[in-house]
Design a protein around this motif. Structure first.
Motif, PDB file in Angstrom:
ATOM      1  N   THR A 150       0.903  -1.178   0.068  1.00  0.00           N
ATOM      2  CA  THR A 150       0.058  -0.078  -0.080  1.00  0.00           C
ATOM      3  C   THR A 150       0.876   1.155   0.046  1.00  0.00           C
ATOM      4  O   THR A 150       1.986   1.302   0.621  1.00  0.00           O
ATOM      5  CB  THR A 150      -0.903  -0.073   1.187  1.00  0.00           C
ATOM      6  OG1 THR A 150      -1.672  -1.077   1.100  1.00  0.00           O
ATOM      7  CG2 THR A 150      -1.715   1.141   1.315  1.00  0.00           C
ATOM      8  N   ILE A 151       0.522   2.255  -0.917  1.00  0.00           N
ATOM      9  CA  ILE A 151       1.543   3.344  -1.280  1.00  0.00           C
ATOM     10  C   ILE A 151       0.570   4.578  -0.908  1.00  0.00           C
ATOM     11  O   ILE A 151      -0.722   4.828  -1.050  1.00  0.00           O
ATOM     12  CB  ILE A 151       1.655   3.273  -2.733  1.00  0.00           C
ATOM     13  CG1 ILE A 151       2.620   2.335  -2.952  1.00  0.00           C
ATOM     14  CG2 ILE A 151       2.521   4.747  -2.814  1.00  0.00           C
ATOM     15  CD1 ILE A 151       4.018   2.176  -2.407  1.00  0.00           C
ATOM     16  N   LEU A 152       1.137   5.582   0.036  1.00  0.00           N
ATOM     17  CA  LEU A 152       0.524   6.961  -0.074  1.00  0.00           C
ATOM     18  C   LEU A 152       1.312   8.009  -0.772  1.00  0.00           C
ATOM     19  O   LEU A 152       2.381   7.983  -0.886  1.00  0.00           O
ATOM     20  CB  LEU A 152       0.742   7.212   1.431  1.00  0.00           C
ATOM     21  CG  LEU A 152      -0.205   8.482   1.995  1.00  0.00           C
ATOM     22  CD1 LEU A 152      -0.495   8.432   3.463  1.00  0.00           C
ATOM     23  CD2 LEU A 152       0.440   9.545   1.660  1.00  0.00           C
ATOM     24  N   VAL A 184      -3.810   2.281  -2.716  1.00  0.00           N
ATOM     25  CA  VAL A 184      -3.192   3.515  -2.905  1.00  0.00           C
ATOM     26  C   VAL A 184      -4.139   4.537  -1.854  1.00  0.00           C
ATOM     27  O   VAL A 184      -5.287   4.675  -2.065  1.00  0.00           O
ATOM     28  CB  VAL A 184      -3.100   4.108  -4.289  1.00  0.00           C
ATOM     29  CG1 VAL A 184      -2.541   5.509  -4.246  1.00  0.00           C
ATOM     30  CG2 VAL A 184      -2.228   3.289  -5.156  1.00  0.00           C
ATOM     31  N   TYR A 185      -3.454   5.365  -0.937  1.00  0.00           N
ATOM     32  CA  TYR A 185      -3.959   6.438  -0.340  1.00  0.00           C
ATOM     33  C   TYR A 185      -3.391   7.654  -0.999  1.00  0.00           C
ATOM     34  O   TYR A 185      -2.243   7.954  -1.017  1.00  0.00           O
ATOM     35  CB  TYR A 185      -3.584   6.435   1.193  1.00  0.00           C
ATOM     36  CG  TYR A 185      -4.294   5.439   1.805  1.00  0.00           C
ATOM     37  CD1 TYR A 185      -5.612   5.766   2.001  1.00  0.00           C
ATOM     38  CD2 TYR A 185      -3.762   4.125   2.265  1.00  0.00           C
ATOM     39  CE1 TYR A 185      -6.340   4.502   2.961  1.00  0.00           C
ATOM     40  CE2 TYR A 185      -4.284   3.159   3.094  1.00  0.00           C
ATOM     41  CZ  TYR A 185      -5.570   3.282   3.654  1.00  0.00           C
ATOM     42  OH  TYR A 185      -6.388   2.380   4.130  1.00  0.00           O
ATOM     43  N   ALA A 186      -4.427   8.424  -1.543  1.00  0.00           N
ATOM     44  CA  ALA A 186      -4.144   9.780  -2.071  1.00  0.00           C
ATOM     45  C   ALA A 186      -4.622  10.911  -1.145  1.00  0.00           C
ATOM     46  O   ALA A 186      -5.762  11.148  -0.915  1.00  0.00           O
ATOM     47  CB  ALA A 186      -4.888  10.020  -3.361  1.00  0.00           C
ATOM     48  N   ASP A 187      -3.622  11.438  -0.818  1.00  0.00           N
ATOM     49  CA  ASP A 187      -3.931  12.890  -0.004  1.00  0.00           C
ATOM     50  C   ASP A 187      -4.605  13.759  -0.684  1.00  0.00           C
ATOM     51  O   ASP A 187      -4.214  14.075  -2.122  1.00  0.00           O
ATOM     52  CB  ASP A 187      -2.604  13.453   0.491  1.00  0.00           C
ATOM     53  CG  ASP A 187      -1.748  13.076   1.620  1.00  0.00           C
ATOM     54  OD1 ASP A 187      -2.376  12.180   2.108  1.00  0.00           O
ATOM     55  OD2 ASP A 187      -0.769  13.501   1.710  1.00  0.00           O
ATOM     56  N   ASN A 216      -4.864  16.025   6.735  1.00  0.00           N
ATOM     57  CA  ASN A 216      -4.745  15.639   8.255  1.00  0.00           C
ATOM     58  C   ASN A 216      -5.038  14.266   8.577  1.00  0.00           C
ATOM     59  O   ASN A 216      -4.721  14.155   9.816  1.00  0.00           O
ATOM     60  CB  ASN A 216      -5.445  16.776   8.986  1.00  0.00           C
ATOM     61  CG  ASN A 216      -6.778  16.778   8.713  1.00  0.00           C
ATOM     62  OD1 ASN A 216      -7.335  16.263   7.727  1.00  0.00           O
ATOM     63  ND2 ASN A 216      -7.794  17.639   9.181  1.00  0.00           N
ATOM     64  N   MET A 217      -5.025  13.307   7.640  1.00  0.00           N
ATOM     65  CA  MET A 217      -5.401  11.805   8.019  1.00  0.00           C
ATOM     66  C   MET A 217      -4.265  11.165   7.729  1.00  0.00           C
ATOM     67  O   MET A 217      -4.251   9.848   8.111  1.00  0.00           O
ATOM     68  CB  MET A 217      -6.789  11.406   7.114  1.00  0.00           C
ATOM     69  CG  MET A 217      -7.820  12.197   7.594  1.00  0.00           C
ATOM     70  SD  MET A 217      -9.239  11.307   6.240  1.00  0.00           S
ATOM     71  CE  MET A 217     -10.412  12.552   6.899  1.00  0.00           C
ATOM     72  N   ALA A 218      -3.105  11.665   7.217  1.00  0.00           N
ATOM     73  CA  ALA A 218      -2.046  11.011   6.803  1.00  0.00           C
ATOM     74  C   ALA A 218      -1.299  10.220   7.923  1.00  0.00           C
ATOM     75  O   ALA A 218      -0.941   9.071   8.109  1.00  0.00           O
ATOM     76  CB  ALA A 218      -0.789  11.742   6.078  1.00  0.00           C
TER      77      ALA A 218
END
Ligand code: MRU
Length: 344
Positions: A150-152, A184-187, A216-218
Motif C-alpha cells: 500500500t502506497i500513500l 493507494v491512499y491519495a492525500d 490531516n489523516m496521513a
C-alpha cells in the motif's frame, strides 16, 4: 485508457483541461505562446514534467507564426523568458524551454526551423513518456515485494502531471501491472485538491484501488500501519538531495520518519537543478489567496481573512529514503550520487 495530457498533431497542440477534472474530460487546443503561458499559469496544465514540455511547445508555437525578424536570437530569448516566468518552482519548465531555445538558436534558416522545431518538441514529449516508464520500472524493481503493498501519495505526480504515465504514479502503475498494489491512499492536497481531484480520478480510470484522505489523516493511516511506503513527485531537487514538491510534502516526510515508513521521491533527472546546492536556494511560488479562501469558486472562509499560500515546500534530504530516477535509485550520499547523474 487515459488520453495523453499533451498531444501534438501536425503542428497543432491539444491538452487536457485539468481545471475540469474530474467533472469533465475536455481536450482543448492551445494556439499561441500567450495561450500556453496562460495554460501553465492558471494550471490548465500543471505538474513539473508536463509544464516543461508545454513550455517547450510554447516556443514552437511562437516560432510557427513568427517572421524572420521575430526569430532573431534576442526575440527568441525574450519569448523563452516569458514562458519560463509563468511558474517559478518546477525547474523542468526552465530546463525544457532553454533546451528548445538552444536548439532554435542552432538553426540559422528560419524556414527550416519552422519545421524542425516541431520534430524537436515532439521528441521531447516522447522522451517524457519513455523516461516515466523507466522510472516506473526502477521503482517497481526496488519494491520487488513478495506481497502486495500500500502506497500513500501526495498531490498528483501522475499521467496528468507528465505527457503520459507519471512519475510517482508511474511506479504505482508499474507495480499494479505486476499485481503488487494492494491499495493507494491519495492525500486530498489542499488548497487545489490535485490528489482528491486528479490522482483519484486517474487511478480510477486504470482500476487501481484508491482511497482519498484529507491531508490531516496521513498520520492516522501511518500510525495504524496501513502504509508500506510514501511515493511523491518533485518540482526541483538540489545537489544535496533537498527536494521541493507540493506544499504538505515536507510534513508528510516528517510523519513518515516518525512512523518508520520509507519515503521516496520519483522524478526524472531533468528535475535536478545542478545549479543549486541546497533546498534553501529554491524559489517557492506563492499563489493567489483565493486558492485557500475559495473552493470551486465558493468562498468558504470569512470574507477578507488573511491567508498564506505557498504552493510548495522543501523536504530535507535527510528525510528521503531514496530518489527514484529513470537512471537508478539514488540513496546514501545524495551529493555524490546526484553529481554522478550530471552527464545523463
Ligand atoms: O502545482 P502543481 O500541481 O503543478 O504541483 C505539482 C506537484 O507538486 C507534483 O508533485 C510535481 O510537479 C511532480 S509531477 C510528476
Amino acid at each position: 485508457m487515459l488520453p495523453k495530457t499533451i498531444e501534438i498533431q501536425e503542428q497543432r497542440v491539444f491538452m487536457i483541461n485539468q481545471l475540469l477534472i474530474p467533472t469533465k474530460l475536455e481536450i482543448i487546443e492551445i494556439r499561441t505562446i500567450e495561450e500556453m503561458f496562460m495554460a501553465i499559469q492558471t494550471m490548465i496544465v500543471r505538474g513539473a514534467p508536463a509544464i516543461g514540455v508545454s513550455g517547450a511547445i510554447g516556443l514552437a508555437l511562437y516560432i510557427k507564426v513568427s517572421s524572420p525578424a521575430d526569430m532573431l536570437p534576442e526575440k527568441l530569448r525574450a519569448a523563452a523568458d516569458y514562458l519560463i516566468s509563468a511558474r517559478p518552482t518546477a525547474v523542468n519548465l526552465a530546463w525544457a524551454v532553454k533546451l528548445t531555445l538552444n536548439y532554435a538558436l542552432s538553426i540559422n534558416d528560419s524556414n527550416i526551423l519552422k519545421n524542425k522545431i516541431w520534430e524537436f518538441v515532439s521528441n521531447l514529449a516522447a522522451d517524457d513518456i519513455r523516461i516515466n516508464k523507466a522510472i516506473g520500472v526502477v521503482g517497481a524493481e526496488h519494491f520487488n515485494a513478495n506481497r502486495k503493498i500500500t502506497i500513500l501519495t501526495h498531490c498528483n505526480a501522475g499521467s496528468l502531471a507528465t505527457v503520459y504515465w507519471g512519475t510517482a504514479l508511474g511506479v504505482i502503475r508499474e507495480l499494479n501491472e505486476r499485481n503488487k498494489i494492494e491499495h493507494v491512499y491519495a492525500d486530498e492536497t489542499r488548497p487545489r485538491l490535485q490528489g482528491g481531484k486528479l490522482t483519484s480520478w486517474e487511478l480510477m480510470q486504470d482500476n487501481i484501488p484508491v482511497s482519498v484522505i484529507t491531508d490531516n489523516m496521513a498520520a492516522y493511516v501511518m500510525k495504524k500501519g496501513l502504509v508500506d511506503a510514501v511515493i511523491v513527485g518533485a518540482d526541483r531537487i538540489a545537489l544535496n538531495g533537498d527536494t521541493a514538491n507540493k506544499i504538505g510534502t515536507y510534513g508528510l516526510a516528517v510523519l513518515a520518519k516518525y512512523h518508520n515508513v520509507p519515503f521516496y521521491i520519483a522524478a526524472p533527472v531533468s528535475t535536478i537543478d545542478f545549479q543549486i546546492e541546497t533546498g534553501s536556494d529554491i524559489i517557492i511560488e506563492e499563489r493567489t489567496s483565493t486558492e485557500v479562501t475559495h473552493i470551486n469558486g465558493q468562498l468558504i472562509l470569512p470574507e477578507g481573512v488573511n491567508v498564506l499560500n505557498p504552493s510548495f515546500d522543501v523536504t530535507s534530504a535527510s528525510l528521503i529514503t531514496g530518489i527514484i530516477t529513470e537512471e537508478r535509485m539514488i540513496n546514501g550520499d545524495y551529493r555524490i550520487e546526484i553529481e554522478k547523474l550530471r552527464s545523463c
